[in-house]
Design a protein around this motif. Structure first.
Motif, PDB file in Angstrom:
ATOM      1  N   LEU A 175      36.211  25.107  27.815  1.00 47.33           N
ATOM      2  CA  LEU A 175      35.311  25.803  28.755  1.00 47.33           C
ATOM      3  C   LEU A 175      36.063  26.283  29.995  1.00 47.33           C
ATOM      4  CD1 LEU A 175      32.144  23.503  28.538  1.00 47.33           C
ATOM      5  CD2 LEU A 175      32.463  25.774  27.526  1.00 47.33           C
ATOM      6  N   HIS A 176      37.013  25.462  30.470  1.00 40.80           N
ATOM      7  CA  HIS A 176      37.786  25.862  31.653  1.00 40.80           C
ATOM      8  C   HIS A 176      38.640  27.111  31.362  1.00 40.80           C
ATOM      9  CE1 HIS A 176      39.916  25.443  35.416  1.00 40.80           C
ATOM     10  NE2 HIS A 176      41.066  25.457  34.764  1.00 40.80           N
ATOM     11  N   THR A 177      39.277  27.136  30.190  1.00 39.41           N
ATOM     12  CA  THR A 177      40.102  28.315  29.848  1.00 39.41           C
ATOM     13  C   THR A 177      39.238  29.565  29.664  1.00 39.41           C
ATOM     14  OG1 THR A 177      39.960  27.614  27.506  1.00 39.41           O
ATOM     15  CG2 THR A 177      41.915  26.957  28.748  1.00 39.41           C
ATOM     16  N   GLN A 178      38.041  29.415  29.076  1.00 45.59           N
ATOM     17  CA  GLN A 178      37.156  30.569  28.918  1.00 45.59           C
ATOM     18  C   GLN A 178      36.700  31.107  30.265  1.00 45.59           C
ATOM     19  OE1 GLN A 178      36.338  32.237  26.181  1.00 45.59           O
ATOM     20  NE2 GLN A 178      37.757  30.951  25.024  1.00 45.59           N
ATOM     21  N   ASN A 179      36.389  30.205  31.207  1.00 47.31           N
ATOM     22  CA  ASN A 179      35.985  30.650  32.551  1.00 47.31           C
ATOM     23  C   ASN A 179      37.114  31.381  33.261  1.00 47.31           C
ATOM     24  OD1 ASN A 179      33.354  29.624  32.391  1.00 47.31           O
ATOM     25  ND2 ASN A 179      34.025  27.568  33.007  1.00 47.31           N
ATOM     26  N   GLU A 180      38.351  30.890  33.114  1.00 44.72           N
ATOM     27  CA  GLU A 180      39.484  31.551  33.746  1.00 44.72           C
ATOM     28  C   GLU A 180      39.703  32.956  33.169  1.00 44.72           C
ATOM     29  OE1 GLU A 180      41.385  30.697  36.238  1.00 44.72           O
ATOM     30  OE2 GLU A 180      40.267  28.839  36.587  1.00 44.72           O
ATOM     31  N   LYS A 181      39.551  33.080  31.834  1.00 44.92           N
ATOM     32  CA  LYS A 181      39.711  34.399  31.211  1.00 44.92           C
ATOM     33  C   LYS A 181      38.641  35.371  31.697  1.00 44.92           C
ATOM     34  CE  LYS A 181      41.938  32.878  26.927  1.00 44.92           C
ATOM     35  NZ  LYS A 181      41.791  32.775  25.465  1.00 44.92           N
ATOM     36  N   GLN A 182      37.389  34.909  31.817  1.00 49.54           N
ATOM     37  CA  GLN A 182      36.322  35.771  32.308  1.00 49.54           C
ATOM     38  C   GLN A 182      36.566  36.194  33.748  1.00 49.54           C
ATOM     39  OE1 GLN A 182      32.606  33.789  31.710  1.00 49.54           O
ATOM     40  NE2 GLN A 182      32.657  33.977  29.476  1.00 49.54           N
ATOM     41  N   LYS A 183      37.054  35.268  34.586  1.00 52.51           N
ATOM     42  CA  LYS A 183      37.349  35.631  35.984  1.00 52.51           C
ATOM     43  C   LYS A 183      38.448  36.691  36.063  1.00 52.51           C
ATOM     44  CE  LYS A 183      35.933  31.237  38.101  1.00 52.51           C
ATOM     45  NZ  LYS A 183      36.410  30.040  38.829  1.00 52.51           N
ATOM     46  N   ASP A 184      39.506  36.529  35.245  1.00 52.01           N
ATOM     47  CA  ASP A 184      40.581  37.527  35.254  1.00 52.01           C
ATOM     48  C   ASP A 184      40.078  38.895  34.813  1.00 52.01           C
ATOM     49  OD1 ASP A 184      42.339  35.580  36.083  1.00 52.01           O
ATOM     50  OD2 ASP A 184      43.012  35.075  34.051  1.00 52.01           O
ATOM     51  N   THR A 185      39.237  38.917  33.757  1.00 52.02           N
ATOM     52  CA  THR A 185      38.697  40.188  33.280  1.00 52.02           C
ATOM     53  C   THR A 185      37.831  40.859  34.330  1.00 52.02           C
ATOM     54  OG1 THR A 185      38.685  39.272  31.031  1.00 52.02           O
ATOM     55  CG2 THR A 185      37.406  41.274  31.412  1.00 52.02           C
ATOM     56  N   ARG A 186      36.971  40.068  34.992  1.00 52.25           N
ATOM     57  CA  ARG A 186      36.125  40.657  36.039  1.00 52.25           C
ATOM     58  C   ARG A 186      36.949  41.177  37.200  1.00 52.25           C
ATOM     59  NH1 ARG A 186      31.452  35.908  36.248  1.00 52.25           N
ATOM     60  NH2 ARG A 186      30.536  36.365  34.190  1.00 52.25           N
ATOM     61  N   ALA A 187      38.023  40.455  37.569  1.00 49.83           N
ATOM     62  CA  ALA A 187      38.869  40.901  38.677  1.00 49.83           C
ATOM     63  C   ALA A 187      39.552  42.228  38.346  1.00 49.83           C
ATOM     64  CB  ALA A 187      39.919  39.832  39.001  1.00 49.83           C
ATOM     65  N   VAL A 188      40.063  42.358  37.120  1.00 47.83           N
ATOM     66  CA  VAL A 188      40.726  43.609  36.727  1.00 47.83           C
ATOM     67  C   VAL A 188      39.734  44.770  36.710  1.00 47.83           C
ATOM     68  CG1 VAL A 188      41.893  44.766  34.811  1.00 47.83           C
ATOM     69  CG2 VAL A 188      42.540  42.445  35.431  1.00 47.83           C
ATOM     70  N   THR A 189      38.513  44.528  36.186  1.00 51.34           N
ATOM     71  CA  THR A 189      37.493  45.582  36.149  1.00 51.34           C
ATOM     72  C   THR A 189      37.077  46.002  37.546  1.00 51.34           C
ATOM     73  OG1 THR A 189      36.702  44.615  34.081  1.00 51.34           O
ATOM     74  CG2 THR A 189      35.271  46.192  35.183  1.00 51.34           C
ATOM     75  N   HIS A 190      36.900  45.020  38.447  1.00 53.65           N
ATOM     76  CA  HIS A 190      36.529  45.340  39.821  1.00 53.65           C
ATOM     77  C   HIS A 190      37.623  46.142  40.527  1.00 53.65           C
ATOM     78  CE1 HIS A 190      34.670  44.871  43.747  1.00 53.65           C
ATOM     79  NE2 HIS A 190      35.815  44.399  44.216  1.00 53.65           N
ATOM     80  N   HIS A 191      38.879  45.781  40.277  1.00 49.28           N
ATOM     81  CA  HIS A 191      39.981  46.515  40.907  1.00 49.28           C
ATOM     82  C   HIS A 191      40.052  47.951  40.394  1.00 49.28           C
ATOM     83  CE1 HIS A 191      43.780  46.984  42.978  1.00 49.28           C
ATOM     84  NE2 HIS A 191      44.329  47.431  41.852  1.00 49.28           N
ATOM     85  N   GLN A 192      39.826  48.129  39.101  1.00 52.06           N
ATOM     86  CA  GLN A 192      39.843  49.491  38.547  1.00 52.06           C
ATOM     87  C   GLN A 192      38.714  50.337  39.114  1.00 52.06           C
ATOM     88  OE1 GLN A 192      39.710  49.051  34.334  1.00 52.06           O
ATOM     89  NE2 GLN A 192      41.873  48.464  34.144  1.00 52.06           N
ATOM     90  N   HIS A 193      37.497  49.744  39.217  1.00 51.79           N
ATOM     91  CA  HIS A 193      36.370  50.485  39.793  1.00 51.79           C
ATOM     92  C   HIS A 193      36.639  50.851  41.246  1.00 51.79           C
ATOM     93  CE1 HIS A 193      33.293  48.833  36.662  1.00 51.79           C
ATOM     94  NE2 HIS A 193      34.176  49.682  36.150  1.00 51.79           N
ATOM     95  N   TRP A 194      37.263  49.914  42.004  1.00 53.83           N
ATOM     96  CA  TRP A 194      37.550  50.197  43.411  1.00 53.83           C
ATOM     97  C   TRP A 194      38.572  51.315  43.548  1.00 53.83           C
ATOM     98  CZ3 TRP A 194      41.882  49.594  46.603  1.00 53.83           C
ATOM     99  CH2 TRP A 194      41.627  49.722  47.975  1.00 53.83           C
ATOM    100  N   GLU A 195      39.598  51.313  42.692  1.00 52.63           N
ATOM    101  CA  GLU A 195      40.601  52.370  42.747  1.00 52.63           C
ATOM    102  C   GLU A 195      39.998  53.727  42.385  1.00 52.63           C
ATOM    103  OE1 GLU A 195      43.720  52.531  43.637  1.00 52.63           O
ATOM    104  OE2 GLU A 195      43.845  50.423  44.255  1.00 52.63           O
ATOM    105  N   LEU A 196      39.145  53.767  41.359  1.00 52.71           N
ATOM    106  CA  LEU A 196      38.483  55.009  40.977  1.00 52.71           C
ATOM    107  C   LEU A 196      37.590  55.539  42.095  1.00 52.71           C
ATOM    108  CD1 LEU A 196      37.500  54.258  37.273  1.00 52.71           C
ATOM    109  CD2 LEU A 196      39.169  55.919  38.066  1.00 52.71           C
ATOM    110  N   ARG A 197      36.828  54.637  42.740  1.00 50.65           N
ATOM    111  CA  ARG A 197      35.957  55.063  43.826  1.00 50.65           C
ATOM    112  C   ARG A 197      36.772  55.592  45.007  1.00 50.65           C
ATOM    113  NH1 ARG A 197      31.762  50.602  45.416  1.00 50.65           N
ATOM    114  NH2 ARG A 197      31.274  50.962  43.219  1.00 50.65           N
TER     115      ARG A 197
END
Length: 308
Positions: A175-197
């Motif tokens: 469960l800890h590794t799955q949570n870490e993977k989800q956090k990394d994915t959300r961080a990358v998506t948020h950074h991409q959206h911020w750069e596009l905006r």
């Protein structure tokens, strides 16, 4: 022919060198030039609207593509998580069933041994006549069997507790590794959206600034043309009055008017060339900005793919 000749002589004496037909032709040309400028302005506005609509559609398509890719990644992660959970559950069931089968085999062997010992003891009791010795032996044998059963039960309980503890630790780590993977994915998506905006905001600001500058240049050009037309009309009126008064001075004024007109045409052409150069430079800057934006998107896309 004589009537036309004397009419031309009378028109030159009355109006001077510039005839009303020539003035009317010049006026029609200026009106046509002004109408062409208005039409060009409307065409430019329509073109800018089309470009803005295409940019909005491209931005919406890009956002929908990113959302779909993120949703597909999330679905794949959920399916992988469910498959791993099912595999772990089936493995735990198999391990439990295997241990139960092993304990049952051990129990069957113990029961066989026990029955054999009991049969031997009964035969020995039958063969011997010492009841006291038989009772002591049977008590000791019962105590040994009870101790052996208690040891077996203690070992089973200890093994089950170790297995349950190991399964809890494995589940917590998973469960800890799955949570870490989800956090990394959300961080990358948020950074991409911020750069596009940020890139979209910079492009819109540049487009608005370019539109304001172009509008100012068009207003300045229109004001310059109106002033030039007014100046031409006033010059023509003064020349007409002066020519009517002084015929001798008409040729010099005509040459001077021709030089002024040539200088104005040259100034207008020079201003048009400067505007064309500025427009080409602005188009080149916009193309470079769009290429830089595409390079940034490709860079983050490659980084996201490598991270995935």
């Amino acid at each position: 022919y004589l009537a036309r000749k004397f009419f031309y002589l009378w028109a030159k004496i009355t109006f001077g060198q510039v005839l009303p037909s020539k003035a009317r032709c010049l006026y029609d040309q200026k009106i046509l030039q002004k109408a062409f400028g208005e039409w060009k302005e409307q065409w430019t506005v329509c073109r800018e609207k089309k470009l803005s609509l295409r940019a909005d559609n491209h931005y919406r398509h890009l956002l929908l593509n990113l959302i779909f890719k993120a949703w597909r990644t999330y679905v794949c992660q959920q399916q992988g998580k469910r498959n791993k959970y099912y595999v772990a559950e089936s493995h735990a069931k198999r391990q439990t069933l295997l241990r139960t089968w092993q304990h049952w085999l051990v129990y069957v062997d113990v029961q066989r041994t026990k029955h054999g010992m009991q049969s031997v003891a009964l035969a020995f009791g039958k063969r011997s006549c010492l009841r006291i010795s038989w009772a002591v032996w049977r008590r000791q044998h019962y105590q040994k069997c009870s101790g052996h059963k208690m040891n077996i039960l203690a070992l089973q309980h200890w093994a089950q507790s170790l297995q349950f503890r190991a399964w809890l630790q494995w589940r917590e780590l998973y469960l800890h590794t799955q949570n870490e993977k989800q956090k990394d994915t959300r961080a990358v998506t948020h950074h991409q959206h911020w750069e596009l905006r940020r890139c979209m905001g910079a492009w819109l600001g540049y487009l608005n600034l370019h539109r304001v500058k172009k509008r100012q240049n068009e207003l300045a050009q229109e004001f310059h043309q109106s002033r030039r037309l007014q100046r031409c009309f006033s010059d023509w009126q003064l020349a007409w009055e002066c020519r009517r008064r002084m015929r001798a001075h008409g040729r010099e004024l005509e040459k001077q008017a021709a030089r002024i007109a040539l200088w104005r045409v040259f100034a207008h052409w020079k201003h048009y060339v400067v505007l064309c150069v500025e427009e080409a430079q602005q188009c080149e800057l916009a193309e470079k900005h769009y290429k830089c934006h595409l390079l940034v998107l490709q860079k983050y896309w490659n980084r996201w793919k490598s991270r995935l």
